[in-house]
Design an enzyme around this catalytic site. Structure first.
Site, PDB file in Angstrom:
ATOM      1  N   LYS A  54       0.838  -1.206   0.000  1.00  0.00           N
ATOM      2  CA  LYS A  54       0.000   0.000   0.000  1.00  0.00           C
ATOM      3  C   LYS A  54       0.871   1.254   0.000  1.00  0.00           C
ATOM      4  O   LYS A  54       0.582   2.227  -0.694  1.00  0.00           O
ATOM      5  CB  LYS A  54      -0.937  -0.016   1.221  1.00  0.00           C
ATOM      6  N   GLN A  98      -4.178  -1.559   9.961  1.00  0.00           N
ATOM      7  CA  GLN A  98      -4.113  -2.864   9.300  1.00  0.00           C
ATOM      8  C   GLN A  98      -4.695  -3.942  10.212  1.00  0.00           C
ATOM      9  O   GLN A  98      -4.303  -4.084  11.361  1.00  0.00           O
ATOM     10  CB  GLN A  98      -2.650  -3.192   8.929  1.00  0.00           C
ATOM     11  N   ASP A 121     -10.699   3.129   4.945  1.00  0.00           N
ATOM     12  CA  ASP A 121     -11.072   1.717   4.778  1.00  0.00           C
ATOM     13  C   ASP A 121     -12.591   1.561   4.761  1.00  0.00           C
ATOM     14  O   ASP A 121     -13.103   0.503   4.400  1.00  0.00           O
ATOM     15  CB  ASP A 121     -10.492   0.874   5.928  1.00  0.00           C
TER      16      ASP A 121
END
Ligand code: NDP
Length: 295
Positions: A54, A98, A121
């Site tokens: 990412k 994460q 997200d």
């Protein structure tokens, strides 16, 4: 029939170059560089590798990435304190925690602390809630299911009135994928581990999204001829013939299903690259929200 192969890598590359262009424009016009903060807790090798990918993608798009790593025994307070700090940091337009977090941490609490305006997200309960409600719009849509829908659109799938089956009901893939299909007026069935006669339910699908995490579970005789099949799954299987001793496969038995489906994504090379492209897109949106004075 041999299916059209939906090339997620190519679609994602197109989106990424558009984002890079928009980032460049934003820098030139407003002097703002979109920033993505990544929060990694512990030393899970897969999580480290996802975050690395990412960050690399951010760099290629001109997005600043601000990495934060905490030890595996970090306390709930430490993680929360970091998220609060990032919420207030004007250089940060997106916060990515994460997952999975180490077991002793309260994931739901951490995710719900992320500013709604930086929730790239799309996992904040309010954003998911808005996605679930008619007539409401979330600020951000979760990246993987959104990427899956964009691939269906690119492949020319007709959503209106289609029978769509989503295999899996997780918060991060299956459930939001089902909600996105409902928004597009598909008639949606969501399957899970207690669903009876899975093959028959799947065979009813004009659009099938597989997100179960079971290697090559969906077979050719589960698929309606001509269906659009999106394989979200990413499973490592042993393969003594490969150099590494393993290879990655999806939830769909690609070689046989492509002979029945109308269009299909490979895995790898389908939804995976789209997840990253959508994350970059959400980060750019985060910077646009900041610029527009939304908060
Ligand atoms: P989860 O394990 O959170 O969810 C799996 C879902 O599948 C659950 O709803 C579960 O049912 C259902 N399920 C599991 N086994 C069966 C079975 N035998 N029959 C029917 N349903 C079953 O997984 P995720 O949603 O996080 O991920 C799914 C897959 O997608 C994984 O392979 C993952 O690696 C991949 N993935 C890929 C991403 C990408 O960027 N390409 C990003 C995220 C995930 P129940 O709810 O009843 O337990």
């Amino acid at each position: 029939m041999t299916a059209t192969i939906i090339d997620g890598k190519a679609v994602a590359e197109g989106i990424r170059s558009e984002i890079a262009w928009s980032v460049e424009q934003m820098k030139a016009a407003h002097g703002i560089v979109p920033g993505l903060a990544t929060v990694l807790v512990g030393d899970n090798p897969a999580s480290h590798s996802y975050v690395r990918m990412k960050r690399k993608a951010c760099a290629e798009a001109g997005i600043e990435s601000l990495p934060h790593e905490l030890p595996g025994d970090a306390s709930q307070e430490e993680v929360e304190e970091l998220v609060r700090r990032l919420n207030g940091d004007p250089r940060v337009h997106g916060i990515l925690v994460q997952l999975p977090l180490p077991k002793h941490l309260d994931e739901e609490r951490v995710l719900s602390l992320i500013s709604l305006y930086k929730d790239v997200d799309g996992f904040h309960p309010v954003n998911i809630g808005r996605l679930a409600m008619k007539g409401r719009k979330p600020l951000f849509i979760p990246c993987t299911p959104h990427g899956a829908i964009v691939l269906l659109e690119e492949a020319g799938a007709q959503f209106e009135g289609a029978n769509a089956v989503v295999l899996g009901r997780s918060n991060i893939v299956g459930l939001p994928a089902a909600l996105l299909l409902i928004h597009r007026n598909a008639t949606v069935t969501v399957c899970h581990s207690r669903t009876k006669d899975l093959p028959a339910v799947c065979r009813s699908a004009d659009i099938l999204i597989a997100a179960v995490g079971r290697a090559e579970m969906v077979k050719a005789d589960w698929v309606k001829p001509g269906a659009y099949v999106i394989d979200v799954g990413s499973n490592r299987v042993d393969d003594p013939t490969s150099e590494k001793g393993y290879r990655w496969v999806g939830d769909v038995a690609f070689d046989e299903v492509k002979e029945v489906a109308g269009a299909i994504t490979p895995s790898p090379g389908g939804v995976g690259p789209m997840t990253i492209a959508m994350l970059l897109k959400n980060t750019l949106r985060g910077a646009e929200l900041a610029l527009s004075g939304a908060y």
